[in-house]
Design a protein around this motif. Sequence first.
Motif, mmCIF file in Angstrom:
data_model
loop_
_atom_site.group_PDB
_atom_site.id
_atom_site.type_symbol
_atom_site.label_atom_id
_atom_site.label_comp_id
_atom_site.label_asym_id
_atom_site.label_seq_id
_atom_site.Cartn_x
_atom_site.Cartn_y
_atom_site.Cartn_z
ATOM 1 N N GLN A 109 0.831 -1.199 0.000
ATOM 2 C CA GLN A 109 0.000 0.000 0.000
ATOM 3 C C GLN A 109 0.876 1.263 0.000
ATOM 4 O O GLN A 109 0.662 2.183 -0.802
ATOM 5 C CB GLN A 109 -0.885 -0.033 1.252
ATOM 6 N N ILE A 110 1.859 1.291 0.869
ATOM 7 C CA ILE A 110 2.733 2.471 0.994
ATOM 8 C C ILE A 110 3.603 2.633 -0.250
ATOM 9 O O ILE A 110 3.792 3.741 -0.756
ATOM 10 C CB ILE A 110 3.596 2.355 2.269
ATOM 11 N N GLU A 111 4.124 1.525 -0.761
ATOM 12 C CA GLU A 111 4.941 1.585 -1.975
ATOM 13 C C GLU A 111 4.140 2.149 -3.155
ATOM 14 O O GLU A 111 4.674 2.918 -3.969
ATOM 15 C CB GLU A 111 5.467 0.194 -2.324
ATOM 16 N N GLU B 81 3.981 8.732 3.920
ATOM 17 C CA GLU B 81 4.687 8.914 5.183
ATOM 18 C C GLU B 81 3.750 8.734 6.370
ATOM 19 O O GLU B 81 4.088 8.093 7.370
ATOM 20 C CB GLU B 81 5.331 10.299 5.239
ATOM 21 N N GLU B 82 2.525 9.270 6.262
ATOM 22 C CA GLU B 82 1.534 9.121 7.332
ATOM 23 C C GLU B 82 1.171 7.650 7.523
ATOM 24 O O GLU B 82 1.046 7.178 8.662
ATOM 25 C CB GLU B 82 0.287 9.942 7.009
ATOM 26 N N ALA B 83 0.977 6.936 6.412
ATOM 27 C CA ALA B 83 0.635 5.515 6.494
ATOM 28 C C ALA B 83 1.789 4.720 7.097
ATOM 29 O O ALA B 83 1.573 3.797 7.901
ATOM 30 C CB ALA B 83 0.295 4.981 5.105
ATOM 31 N N TYR B 84 3.009 5.100 6.746
ATOM 32 C CA TYR B 84 4.201 4.429 7.278
ATOM 33 C C TYR B 84 4.284 4.617 8.792
ATOM 34 O O TYR B 84 4.483 3.655 9.545
ATOM 35 C CB TYR B 84 5.453 4.986 6.605
ATOM 36 N N ARG B 85 4.137 5.860 9.226
ATOM 37 C CA ARG B 85 4.242 6.151 10.667
ATOM 38 C C ARG B 85 3.118 5.471 11.456
ATOM 39 O O ARG B 85 3.340 4.978 12.562
ATOM 40 C CB ARG B 85 4.225 7.664 10.903
ATOM 41 N N LYS B 86 1.923 5.465 10.876
ATOM 42 C CA LYS B 86 0.793 4.809 11.553
ATOM 43 C C LYS B 86 1.051 3.309 11.689
ATOM 44 O O LYS B 86 0.773 2.714 12.743
ATOM 45 C CB LYS B 86 -0.503 5.038 10.770
ATOM 46 N N THR B 87 1.577 2.703 10.628
ATOM 47 C CA THR B 87 1.875 1.264 10.678
ATOM 48 C C THR B 87 2.912 0.965 11.744
ATOM 49 O O THR B 87 2.766 0.010 12.517
ATOM 50 C CB THR B 87 2.365 0.774 9.306
ATOM 51 N N VAL B 88 3.981 1.784 11.809
ATOM 52 C CA VAL B 88 5.028 1.594 12.820
ATOM 53 C C VAL B 88 4.444 1.711 14.214
ATOM 54 O O VAL B 88 4.688 0.864 15.095
ATOM 55 C CB VAL B 88 6.169 2.616 12.622
ATOM 56 N N GLU C 130 12.883 -6.165 5.687
ATOM 57 C CA GLU C 130 13.857 -5.520 4.804
ATOM 58 C C GLU C 130 13.157 -4.530 3.874
ATOM 59 O O GLU C 130 13.644 -3.417 3.661
ATOM 60 C CB GLU C 130 14.596 -6.590 3.994
ATOM 61 N N ARG C 131 11.997 -4.939 3.324
ATOM 62 C CA ARG C 131 11.233 -4.014 2.460
ATOM 63 C C ARG C 131 10.765 -2.802 3.249
ATOM 64 O O ARG C 131 10.799 -1.675 2.749
ATOM 65 C CB ARG C 131 10.025 -4.742 1.856
ATOM 66 N N PHE C 132 10.341 -3.047 4.476
ATOM 67 C CA PHE C 132 9.850 -1.950 5.323
ATOM 68 C C PHE C 132 10.998 -1.001 5.680
ATOM 69 O O PHE C 132 10.822 0.220 5.715
ATOM 70 C CB PHE C 132 9.208 -2.528 6.592
ATOM 71 N N ARG C 133 12.184 -1.568 5.924
ATOM 72 C CA ARG C 133 13.354 -0.737 6.243
ATOM 73 C C ARG C 133 13.719 0.149 5.052
ATOM 74 O O ARG C 133 14.028 1.343 5.218
ATOM 75 C CB ARG C 133 14.543 -1.624 6.621
ATOM 76 N N GLY D 261 11.442 3.024 4.849
ATOM 77 C CA GLY D 261 11.824 4.046 5.829
ATOM 78 C C GLY D 261 12.995 4.872 5.330
ATOM 79 O O GLY D 261 13.032 6.095 5.517
ATOM 80 N N ASP D 262 13.973 4.230 4.678
ATOM 81 C CA ASP D 262 15.134 4.937 4.136
ATOM 82 C C ASP D 262 14.708 5.931 3.059
ATOM 83 O O ASP D 262 15.211 7.056 2.987
ATOM 84 C CB ASP D 262 16.139 3.953 3.545
ATOM 85 N N LYS D 263 13.746 5.496 2.228
ATOM 86 C CA LYS D 263 13.253 6.393 1.173
ATOM 87 C C LYS D 263 12.561 7.614 1.763
ATOM 88 O O LYS D 263 12.628 8.710 1.218
ATOM 89 C CB LYS D 263 12.289 5.655 0.253
ATOM 90 N N MET D 264 11.882 7.389 2.893
ATOM 91 C CA MET D 264 11.175 8.507 3.545
ATOM 92 C C MET D 264 12.172 9.591 3.997
ATOM 93 O O MET D 264 11.834 10.767 4.052
ATOM 94 C CB MET D 264 10.400 8.005 4.772
ATOM 95 N N GLN D 265 13.390 9.160 4.327
ATOM 96 C CA GLN D 265 14.399 10.080 4.846
ATOM 97 C C GLN D 265 15.099 10.854 3.741
ATOM 98 O O GLN D 265 15.764 11.861 4.011
ATOM 99 C CB GLN D 265 15.453 9.302 5.663
ATOM 100 N N GLN D 266 14.946 10.360 2.503
ATOM 101 C CA GLN D 266 15.645 11.025 1.408
ATOM 102 C C GLN D 266 14.943 12.331 1.034
ATOM 103 O O GLN D 266 13.711 12.392 1.022
ATOM 104 C CB GLN D 266 15.686 10.113 0.171
#
Length: 256
Positions: free
Chosen positions: A207-209, A221-228, A244-247, A250-255
């Motif tokens: 979903q996030i991808e 980003e909101e969906a990612y943070r909610k899932t975490v 690994e996919r989730f990590r 997260g790395d992409k979110m920081q870029q």
Amino acid sequence: MSAKKLSVKMFGKFSVKYGERVITFGRQGDSKFGQLFQILMTKPGQGFSKRNIAEALYDWDKVEYLNASLNNTIFRLRKYLETSPLPPGEYLQLSEGVLRFDGGEIEVESDVWSFECAAQEFEKEQDRGRKAELCKKGWELYQGEFLPWLSSEQWVIEKSRNYQKLYFGMLEYLLRVLKEEGDYRGIESIAARAAEIYPYDGWEIWQIESMMALERYKEAEEAYRKTVTDMQKTGGLLSKRQQERFRKLGDKMQQP
């Protein structure tokens, strides 16, 4: 064949309709004769041995006369169907220790049987497009777990586990095909439903991808943070591959 159908749904809920008329089992859906009907509706028209049905319905240690108990349950279901909106008929056919539901002139439609048939055809099918169509059909049929309020019954546990395995396999195939085709809106829609039924099984990643592929970065980003946050609260666990996919997400979110 009668224009009216007997329609039975057992994914996510239990409902029975004959044409537009509802056949209300009420609390009887949890009873032994309600469960007998549900067992027969997993494969309408197919035969079930009385022994297998008895093993599913009764605790061997607590029921002394299994055959007599099952015969009584069959009798009660027959009587119940006689009072239902169904036209008169001999719907329960018993021969040489094998019981089946025979709709006669009535078409019988069961969501779990339709799903299982689609899954069987998917496994045999070679054409990629047709396989994807069968997966989409399976996704549409699978509206929730199999009889979730009966999840403590061993026969339900076994059936549910099998249906879930088939569902996951078909869904993974469908999502991979959609990704190859670049249909990220389709991925988002399909993964969203799957995540509602089975949260923290990795469907949120799809979903996030897809949100990111559609350049909806804020939503992603909101969906990612909610899932975490939700996973931390509930203790949800992902497989190593999913982690690994989730990590990487997260790395992409920081870029920047």
